[in-house]
Design an enzyme around this catalytic site. Structure first.
Site, PDB file in Angstrom:
ATOM      1  N   ASP A  67       0.722  -1.252   0.021  1.00  0.00           N
ATOM      2  CA  ASP A  67       0.044   0.047   0.268  1.00  0.00           C
ATOM      3  C   ASP A  67       0.892   1.232   0.309  1.00  0.00           C
ATOM      4  O   ASP A  67       2.013   1.174   0.262  1.00  0.00           O
ATOM      5  CB  ASP A  67      -1.010  -0.049   1.208  1.00  0.00           C
ATOM      6  CG  ASP A  67      -0.158  -0.517   2.437  1.00  0.00           C
ATOM      7  OD1 ASP A  67       0.782  -0.545   2.588  1.00  0.00           O
ATOM      8  OD2 ASP A  67      -1.198  -0.746   3.365  1.00  0.00           O
ATOM      9  N   ASN A 136      -7.497  -2.914  14.209  1.00  0.00           N
ATOM     10  CA  ASN A 136      -8.746  -3.336  13.924  1.00  0.00           C
ATOM     11  C   ASN A 136      -8.999  -4.620  13.033  1.00  0.00           C
ATOM     12  O   ASN A 136     -10.086  -4.849  12.548  1.00  0.00           O
ATOM     13  CB  ASN A 136      -9.712  -2.277  13.504  1.00  0.00           C
ATOM     14  CG  ASN A 136      -8.937  -1.636  12.261  1.00  0.00           C
ATOM     15  OD1 ASN A 136      -7.946  -2.143  11.598  1.00  0.00           O
ATOM     16  ND2 ASN A 136      -9.448  -0.516  11.592  1.00  0.00           N
ATOM     17  N   GLU A 143      -9.696  -1.925   5.124  1.00  0.00           N
ATOM     18  CA  GLU A 143     -10.379  -1.623   6.355  1.00  0.00           C
ATOM     19  C   GLU A 143     -11.684  -2.439   6.523  1.00  0.00           C
ATOM     20  O   GLU A 143     -12.105  -3.104   5.787  1.00  0.00           O
ATOM     21  CB  GLU A 143     -10.733  -0.295   6.634  1.00  0.00           C
ATOM     22  CG  GLU A 143      -9.542   0.695   6.387  1.00  0.00           C
ATOM     23  CD  GLU A 143      -8.702   0.931   7.619  1.00  0.00           C
ATOM     24  OE1 GLU A 143      -9.038   0.057   8.885  1.00  0.00           O
ATOM     25  OE2 GLU A 143      -8.318   2.166   7.930  1.00  0.00           O
TER      26      GLU A 143
HETATM   27  C1  GLP Z   1      -0.646   0.359   8.366  1.00  0.00           C
HETATM   28  C2  GLP Z   1      -0.156  -0.457   7.310  1.00  0.00           C
HETATM   29  C3  GLP Z   1      -0.498  -2.051   7.604  1.00  0.00           C
HETATM   30  C4  GLP Z   1       0.243  -2.360   8.602  1.00  0.00           C
HETATM   31  C5  GLP Z   1      -0.391  -1.698   9.999  1.00  0.00           C
HETATM   32  C6  GLP Z   1       0.049  -1.891  11.336  1.00  0.00           C
HETATM   33  O1  GLP Z   1      -2.082   0.169   8.827  1.00  0.00           O
HETATM   34  N1  GLP Z   1      -0.825  -0.323   6.028  1.00  0.00           N
HETATM   35  O2  GLP Z   1      -0.065  -2.636   6.641  1.00  0.00           O
HETATM   36  O3  GLP Z   1       0.114  -3.981   9.140  1.00  0.00           O
HETATM   37  O4  GLP Z   1      -0.132  -0.066   9.671  1.00  0.00           O
HETATM   38  O5  GLP Z   1       0.894  -1.169  11.721  1.00  0.00           O
HETATM   39  P1  GLP Z   1       2.269  -1.465  12.947  1.00  0.00           P
HETATM   40  O6  GLP Z   1       2.914  -2.664  12.193  1.00  0.00           O
HETATM   41  O7  GLP Z   1       3.023  -0.237  13.028  1.00  0.00           O
HETATM   42  O8  GLP Z   1       1.476  -1.839  14.169  1.00  0.00           O
END
Ligand code: GLP
Length: 245
Positions: A67, A136, A143
């Site tokens: 992404d 979430n 989402e």
């Molecule tokens: C963002 C990314 C996800 C990732 C999530 C969790 O939303 N788009 O790919 O898994 O964050 O992030 P973290 O690993 O910092 O908790």
């Protein structure tokens, strides 16, 4: 689905890096699906360390990221392209022309998504997809409520995701509200999926994704339908599913 418990973040990262390095050794020209966020940083650090020791060679590897924020350029230090360059690509011998991240500067959503789908078709299928989990239960930026059959699309980030990301930006106003993300259909086409998850804040998401009903309300729950998923979690992230695996 395999669930592997690691004691802490460092050991989780080493285990995930071991799985990825085995993939690269077994298939030097493999296609890695890569993720951003704090969860995989230790994994990338470990891969870089092994590369520096001469144990790993990225010269034939391609990568396709999950992404990117809409509106952020590659040199914006909050863009996911910047993240990937600094945490991995600039530190190993990967050919950068074969590393793909959605184009955040293409503001025509349809054009950006179509272009990314074409890249995935041309270079895929993904041999190994690395994933983190949102609090979430989101995967990539899919989402809650997203249809399972989507390919790359533009999403409006939920308030909880915007708040979770706010820590990286100077002010709330600067946090992007939209992102391009690989869809769940594409993620599910990866041959192998490795999920890294750490910390108490993710414990409920782990329970909902891997031990709850499969539902678009919990995007990561779709992973229960994939035939090769390995979840590497630290003790805190797995604390609510103790005894269930
Ligand atoms: C963002 C990314 C996800 C990732 C999530 C969790 O939303 N788009 O790919 O898994 O964050 O992030 P973290 O690993 O910092 O908790």
């Amino acid at each position: 689905m395999k669930i592997i418990k690691a004691n802490d973040y460092q050991s989780m990262s080493r285990m995930a890096a071991n799985i990825i390095s085995a993939q690269i050794i077994m298939k030097p020209d493999c296609v890695l699906g890569l993720a951003t966020g704090s969860s995989p940083i230790g994994t990338y650090d470990q891969l870089v360390e092994w590369y520096k020791k001469g144990d790993l060679d990225f010269s034939q590897v391609s990568s396709i990221n999950l992404d990117e924020y809409v509106g952020l350029s590659a040199d914006n230090d909050q863009s996911y392209r910047y993240f990937m360059n600094t945490h991995l690509f600039d530190r190993v011998n990967i050919d950068k022309t074969r590393t793909f991240v959605p184009n955040g500067l293409e503001l025509d959503n349809e054009k950006a998504c179509k272009a990314y789908n074409e890249i995935i078709k041309e270079h895929g299928p993904i041999d190994l997809q690395l994933l983190g989990l949102g609090c979430n239960g989101h995967i990539g930026f899919n989402e809650p409520g997203e249809a399972f059959e989507k390919e790359t699309h533009c999403v409006d980030l939920t308030q909880s995701t915007i708040e979770a990301n706010a820590r990286f930006f100077a002010s709330m106003d600067e946090v992007p509200k939209q992102a391009y993300t690989m869809g769940i259909k594409t993620i599910m086409q990866a041959k192998k999926i490795v999920v890294v998850v750490n910390g108490k804040a993710k414990a409920q998401a782990v329970k909902d994704c891997f031990f709850g009903p499969v539902t678009p309300k919990v995007p990561g729950s779709v992973l229960q339908l994939h035939n090769d998923v390995t979840v590497v979690g630290d003790a805190e992230a797995l604390s609510l599913v103790e005894g269930l695996y």
